[in-house]
Design an enzyme around this catalytic site. Structure first.
Site, PDB file in Angstrom:
ATOM      1  N   HIS A 122      23.015  14.475  92.244  1.00  0.00           N
ATOM      2  CA  HIS A 122      21.816  14.847  91.470  1.00  0.00           C
ATOM      3  C   HIS A 122      22.132  14.825  89.947  1.00  0.00           C
ATOM      4  CE1 HIS A 122      23.102  19.148  91.006  1.00  0.00           C
ATOM      5  NE2 HIS A 122      24.196  18.824  92.098  1.00  0.00           N
ATOM      6  N   SER A 123      21.259  15.572  89.348  1.00  0.00           N
ATOM      7  CA  SER A 123      21.297  15.542  87.922  1.00  0.00           C
ATOM      8  C   SER A 123      22.575  16.011  87.406  1.00  0.00           C
ATOM      9  CB  SER A 123      20.265  16.425  87.398  1.00  0.00           C
ATOM     10  OG  SER A 123      18.775  15.855  87.829  1.00  0.00           O
TER      11      SER A 123
END
Length: 238
Positions: free
Chosen positions: A161-162
């Site tokens: 994810h980010s």
């Protein structure tokens, strides 16, 4: 390094979006100025935007992030009002995601065009029914005979994810080799390892296997460092 001017109708909104983007930054951040509100209220002020641009005259270029369409109009007027001559682009990417990805790309040494493309690409990354140009096969360096490839499964709960993607980008920028990442499980990629948008487009979840490829003088060291990141779960092991 590329600088940023954040143009919003609301200063609290601008500050919150910038704060979120800075959560991905652990090094010295790029130069950023906020130009928001009009006469202390809601709205945008072209003169304030021009002043913010001029304050970043020492940057290699400036990317303007805007929240609403009328902010774009004010930014365009500001380009006529500014006194500086360094290159400036008005991003057409989404306000929050574009700012986050753009800042991460700027930290990896991206040019103004590359940073602007990264910010713009975040919109396509959210539209699963359309291809994302940032996720197209990455252009690689000519074969040097030093090509290194390795595979590692994702062990952290939420996958790539980010925050892990930003961590990976920060590590990649410490090497000179051309580095690409693929999702060997789904077949997505390869994408440039210095592109947060590209990495997120892989849709890599826990258990998916990342394929790391590198060509260049420090390819072996780069692959080893990225394997260590993945094995450690980017510091997010359950």
């Amino acid at each position: 390094m590329i600088g940023f001017v954040v143009v919003s109708h609301s200063r609290p909104l601008a500050e919150a979006a910038l704060d979120l983007a800075m959560q991905m930054v652990h090094d010295e951040p790029p130069p950023v100025r906020i130009a928001s509100g009009a006469q202390g209220g809601f709205g945008t002020d072209a003169a304030a935007i021009a002043e913010a641009i001029d304050e970043l005259a020492d940057a290699d270029g400036v990317l303007i992030m805007t929240d609403l369409g009328s902010a774009v109009l004010s930014a365009e007027l500001a380009l006529d009002l500014r006194e500086s001559t360094h290159p400036v682009r008005i991003s057409d990417g989404p306000f929050v995601e574009g700012m986050t990805a753009g800042i991460v790309r700027a930290l990896s040494g991206g040019t103004l065009d590359e940073v602007a493309a990264e910010a713009r690409g975040t919109l396509a990354a959210k539209r699963r029914d359309e291809p994302d140009e940032a996720a197209e096969p990455a252009a690689s360096a000519p074969a040097t005979g030093d090509g290194i490839t390795a595979e590692e499964p994702l062990v952290n709960k939420v996958g790539l994810h980010s925050r892990p993607a930003a961590t990976l980008v920060r590590t990649v920028r410490t090497f000179t080799s051309d580095i690409r990442i693929s999702n060997a499980t789904s077949g997505a990629g390869p994408v440039k390892a210095n592109s947060m948008v590209g990495l997120l487009s892989l849709g890599a979840s826990k258990g998916d296997v990342l394929r790391i490829e590198a060509d260049g003088s420090d390819a072996e060291e780069a692959v080893a460092a990225l394997r260590d990141l993945v094995r450690d779960g980017f510091g997010e092991k359950d």
